[in-house]
Motif scaffolding. Structure first.
Motif, PDB file in Angstrom:
ATOM      1  N   THR A 298       2.772   9.260  -0.029  1.00  0.00           N
ATOM      2  CA  THR A 298       1.713   9.022  -1.015  1.00  0.00           C
ATOM      3  C   THR A 298       1.818  10.029  -2.161  1.00  0.00           C
ATOM      4  O   THR A 298       1.221   9.829  -3.223  1.00  0.00           O
TER       5      THR A 298
ATOM      6  N   HIS B  45       3.791  14.411   1.141  1.00  0.00           N
ATOM      7  CA  HIS B  45       2.736  13.775   1.942  1.00  0.00           C
ATOM      8  C   HIS B  45       3.214  12.436   2.493  1.00  0.00           C
ATOM      9  O   HIS B  45       3.199  11.422   1.797  1.00  0.00           O
ATOM     10  N   SER B  46       3.610  12.455   3.749  1.00  0.00           N
ATOM     11  CA  SER B  46       4.120  11.236   4.373  1.00  0.00           C
ATOM     12  C   SER B  46       2.970  10.330   4.809  1.00  0.00           C
ATOM     13  O   SER B  46       1.833  10.770   4.981  1.00  0.00           O
TER      14      SER B  46
ATOM     15  N   SER C 142      -2.074  12.673   4.014  1.00  0.00           N
ATOM     16  CA  SER C 142      -3.216  12.824   3.109  1.00  0.00           C
ATOM     17  C   SER C 142      -4.116  11.601   3.159  1.00  0.00           C
ATOM     18  O   SER C 142      -3.774  10.532   2.631  1.00  0.00           O
TER      19      SER C 142
ATOM     20  N   VAL D 220       0.823  -1.218   0.000  1.00  0.00           N
ATOM     21  CA  VAL D 220       0.000   0.000   0.000  1.00  0.00           C
ATOM     22  C   VAL D 220       0.854   1.263   0.000  1.00  0.00           C
ATOM     23  O   VAL D 220       0.333   2.350  -0.265  1.00  0.00           O
ATOM     24  N   LEU D 221       2.134   1.126   0.295  1.00  0.00           N
ATOM     25  CA  LEU D 221       3.056   2.274   0.219  1.00  0.00           C
ATOM     26  C   LEU D 221       4.297   1.861  -0.563  1.00  0.00           C
ATOM     27  O   LEU D 221       5.373   1.648   0.009  1.00  0.00           O
TER      28      LEU D 221
ATOM     29  N   GLU E 146      -5.204  10.373  -0.447  1.00  0.00           N
ATOM     30  CA  GLU E 146      -4.108   9.725  -1.179  1.00  0.00           C
ATOM     31  C   GLU E 146      -3.816   8.339  -0.627  1.00  0.00           C
ATOM     32  O   GLU E 146      -3.528   7.406  -1.385  1.00  0.00           O
ATOM     33  N   PHE E 147      -3.880   8.171   0.695  1.00  0.00           N
ATOM     34  CA  PHE E 147      -3.604   6.843   1.244  1.00  0.00           C
ATOM     35  C   PHE E 147      -4.744   5.879   0.908  1.00  0.00           C
ATOM     36  O   PHE E 147      -4.497   4.726   0.531  1.00  0.00           O
TER      37      PHE E 147
ATOM     38  N   SER F  91      -4.184   4.736  -2.412  1.00  0.00           N
ATOM     39  CA  SER F  91      -3.044   3.839  -2.494  1.00  0.00           C
ATOM     40  C   SER F  91      -3.459   2.406  -2.100  1.00  0.00           C
ATOM     41  O   SER F  91      -3.016   1.426  -2.719  1.00  0.00           O
TER      42      SER F  91
END
Lengths: 324, 324
Positions: free
Chosen positions: A257, A261-262, B273, A136-137, B276-277, B280
Motif C-alpha cells: 500500500t 507496507h505490505s 498499514s 484494491v491492491l 492505507e489499505f 486503497s
C-alpha cells in the motif's frame, strides 16, 4: 411470494449437487430434472423428464441450471437453451470464455433472457477474488493455487493408460511457495512450479508398475514437467479412500500500500465435495439470474457483472442491518 | 479519456492513505485535499485547500472521498457533501449503518448523486465475504476474527487512564478457536471468547504498574470480560516497535453441502498499514462510484449493491479474458 422455479439440465455429479443443494434454499423449488438418458432409469426423488420435454416448460421455469460438461455439452446447449430460458452454467474453458460470452450475450439479449455464465468456484468465486484483489491492491501480484483435490480431467487421463484399472489424481499446492509469497518474496510461480501431482492407481492384472508409472509421468499437457508421485494401491484401498471428490485452493494477492507496507489478501476454499459446492454457488447465482431477469437486465453476465447482494435470500435491508 | 477527478476531505491517517494510494491508480487524479485546519500547516505534495473552498469544486470533482471519523465527522459531513458531490466513506458504526444509509440514499437521489457508504475492509470486504459465504453455504455458520492488529479505539481508551504516557492495544484472534472451527467443531464464539487483548504501556513517572494494570483490565466495554495482557515497556521500545498500524483478520464460513460433506470458505487480510489499505479499498470504490454516477444509478450504495467489475481499471472485455 412464489418460489423461484428451477430446472436442472443433466444429471451427473453437478446436477445431483444442485438437486441436493436446493434443499437448503427454501425460496426455490425444483420443477424438474431433464436428461438425455431414459428418465425412468434415473432414480431421483425429484420429477425427471426427457430432454425433449423441456419445451413444455418454457413458461414454467424461472431459471434452468445447465449441469453438463464444458467440453461439448455447454457450448452446444448454452446457445440453444438461452433462447427459451434464463440460464446458469459453469463453463470452465478459461480461454474460450470471451467468445462464449459474446455468443450467449447476443442470444440472451435478442430473447430477453439472462445467461449467467462461468460461475462456480474457478471460474467463479476465484475470478471474483482475482478481480477484487487486483483492484484494491493495484501494485502487487496474484497467485492461484489449487488443491489438495481430485482433478477429474487428470484422473480420466490416467484411466486411459493401458494397465490402469482405477485411478484418482490429486493436485497439491506447494506449501513452501505459499509461505514464501506471504513472506513477501516473489518465487517463480507457474502452474507447474506451484503444484505437484499425486496419482493413486489400481493396476490391472498382468501389467508392469514401472511401465505404467513411466507412461503416466511422461504424459504431455497433464504430467510432463510436474513433480508427479504415483502410488499403486489395492482395489479395496481405492474404494475406501479415493472415491470422494474433495477439492479447494486459494487466491492470494500480495501487494503493497506504500513503500515498505505490505498487504496480503487471501481467499481460500476447502471442500469435501467439489461438485456439490460448485452446485451451491450455481444456485446462489440462479437467484441473481432470476432477479436480473425480473429487472429486465438481459444479456450474458459473469460474476463480475453481478451485485453480490443479489445472491442472498435476504432483503438488502436485512443485510445492511446484519452483515455490513 | 479524462482521468477521474478525486477530492480528499480530511487529512488524518486515512486521508494520507488515499493520497498515497492514488499514486497506484493511473486512471485517477487528485484535485485537492480539503481540511478544517489551516491548509498552510499541512505539509502535502498535493494541492491543499480550506474546507470552505470545497464549494468552488462543485463542478470539478468527480468523487469526494470522505476521510473523517465515524463518530462525529462522517454523520455530519456525509449528508452535507452528498448534496454536491458523489461521495465515498468508510462509516463503520455497524449498528447505525441502516439509518445512515436511508439518510444518504434520500439526499443522493434528490441531488442525482451516488454515495458509496461504509466501504473499507470491515465494514467493506469483510461484509462482502460474510454475504457471499452465507449465500453459497446456506447451511453453516459465519465467524469474524480480527487481528493481530492495533485497535485505535482501544489504544485511545488506554491512553486516557491516569499514569499512562503512551499505549498501543493489539487485538489477537484465538488461533485454537480458528483451528476448532475448521475442524468442523462449533466452539462457543463471541467477540470476547474469540479474541484476546494485548496492551503495551509506557508508564508515566510516579505511577504504580499494578494500579494502572488493574484499571485497564477492568475497563467496561473495552477490556472487562476479555483475557487482557498488559506489558510495561520503555519509551524507546515503544517508539521502535509500536508506532505502526498493522491489522487484519479473517471471515470464515463453515458449512456443509450435504450430510457429511463439509465446506470451508475463508477470506483473510494481513496488513502492515490498516489506514492505507482502507484507503486503497475506498479508491477502488470511488471508481465504481464514478461509473455508477455516469450511468445515472443514483442513491446510496454499499459493497453489496456494486458489481465487482466496476472496481477495476480494466474493461470487462479484458477482465473476461484475463481474470475469469
Amino acid at each position: 411470494m412464489g418460489k423461484i422455479k428451477i430446472g436442472i439440465l443433466g444429471y451427473g455429479n453437478l446436477g445431483k449437487g444442485v438437486e441436493e443443494g436446493l434443499n437448503r434454499n427454501p425460496d426455490m423449488e425444483l420443477l424438474g430434472i431433464f436428461t438425455r438418458r431414459n428418465p425412468q432409469d434415473l432414480k431421483t426423488k425429484s420429477p425427471c423428464y426427457a430432454l425433449d420435454d423441456l419445451e413444455n416448460f418454457k413458461d414454467k421455469l424461472d431459471v434452468l441450471i445447465m449441469c453438463g460438461g464444458s467440453k461439448s455439452d455447454i457450448p452446444d446447449q448454452g446457445p440453444k437453451m438461452t433462447r427459451f430460458f434464463n440460464t446458469v452454467d459453469s463453463f470452465d474453458k478459461h480461454g474460450k470464455i470471451p467468445e462464449y460470452f459474446e455468443t450467449m450475450d447476443q442470444i440472451a439479449k435478442d430473447n430477453k433472457k439472462v445467461a449467467v455464465i462461468s460461475t462456480g468456484w474457478d471460474p467463479g468465486l476465484f475470478s471474483l477474488n482475482r478481480l477484487i484483489g487486483e483492484a484494491v491492491l493495484p501494485e502487487g501480484k496474484t497467485y492461484t493455487f489449487w488443491g489438495r483435490g481430485v482433478s477429474q480431467g487428470h484422473s480420466d487421463a490416467v484411466r486411459k493408460v493401458k494397465g490402469v484399472k482405477k485411478a484418482a489424481q490429486y493436485t497439491l499446492p506447494k506449501e513452501e511457495m505459499i509461505k514464501a509469497i506471504k513472506a513477501g518474496q516473489d518465487p517463480a510461480y507457474t502452474g507447474q512450479t506451484a503444484h505437484e501431482r499425486e496419482v493413486f492407481v489400481v493396476l490391472a492384472e498382468g501389467f508392469d508398475r514401472d511401465e505404467v508409472r513411466k507412461e503416466i509421468v511422461n504424459m504431455p499437457d497433464y504430467f510432463l514437467g510436474y513433480k508427479t508421485l504415483v502410488h499403486f494401491i489395492s482395489d479395496e484401498e481405492f474404494e475406501r479412500d479415493h472415491r470422494g471428490m474433495p477439492h479447494g485452493g486459494k487466491v492470494i494477492r500480495q501487494g503493497i500500500t506504500s513503500k515498505g507496507h505490505s498487504a496480503s489478501y487471501q481467499f481460500e476454499l476447502d471442500l469435501a465435495s467439489n461438485p456439490e459446492f460448485t452446485a451451491s454457488v450455481n444456485i446462489a447465482y440462479a437467484r441473481a439470474c432470476y432477479r436480473l431477469a425480473k429487472n429486465e437486465e438481459y444479456g450474458a453476465k459473469t460474476v463480475l457483472d453481478i451485485a453480490p447482494g443479489l445472491l442472498s435470500m435476504c432483503s438488502m435491508e436485512e443485510l445492511r442491518k446484519r452483515i455490513i
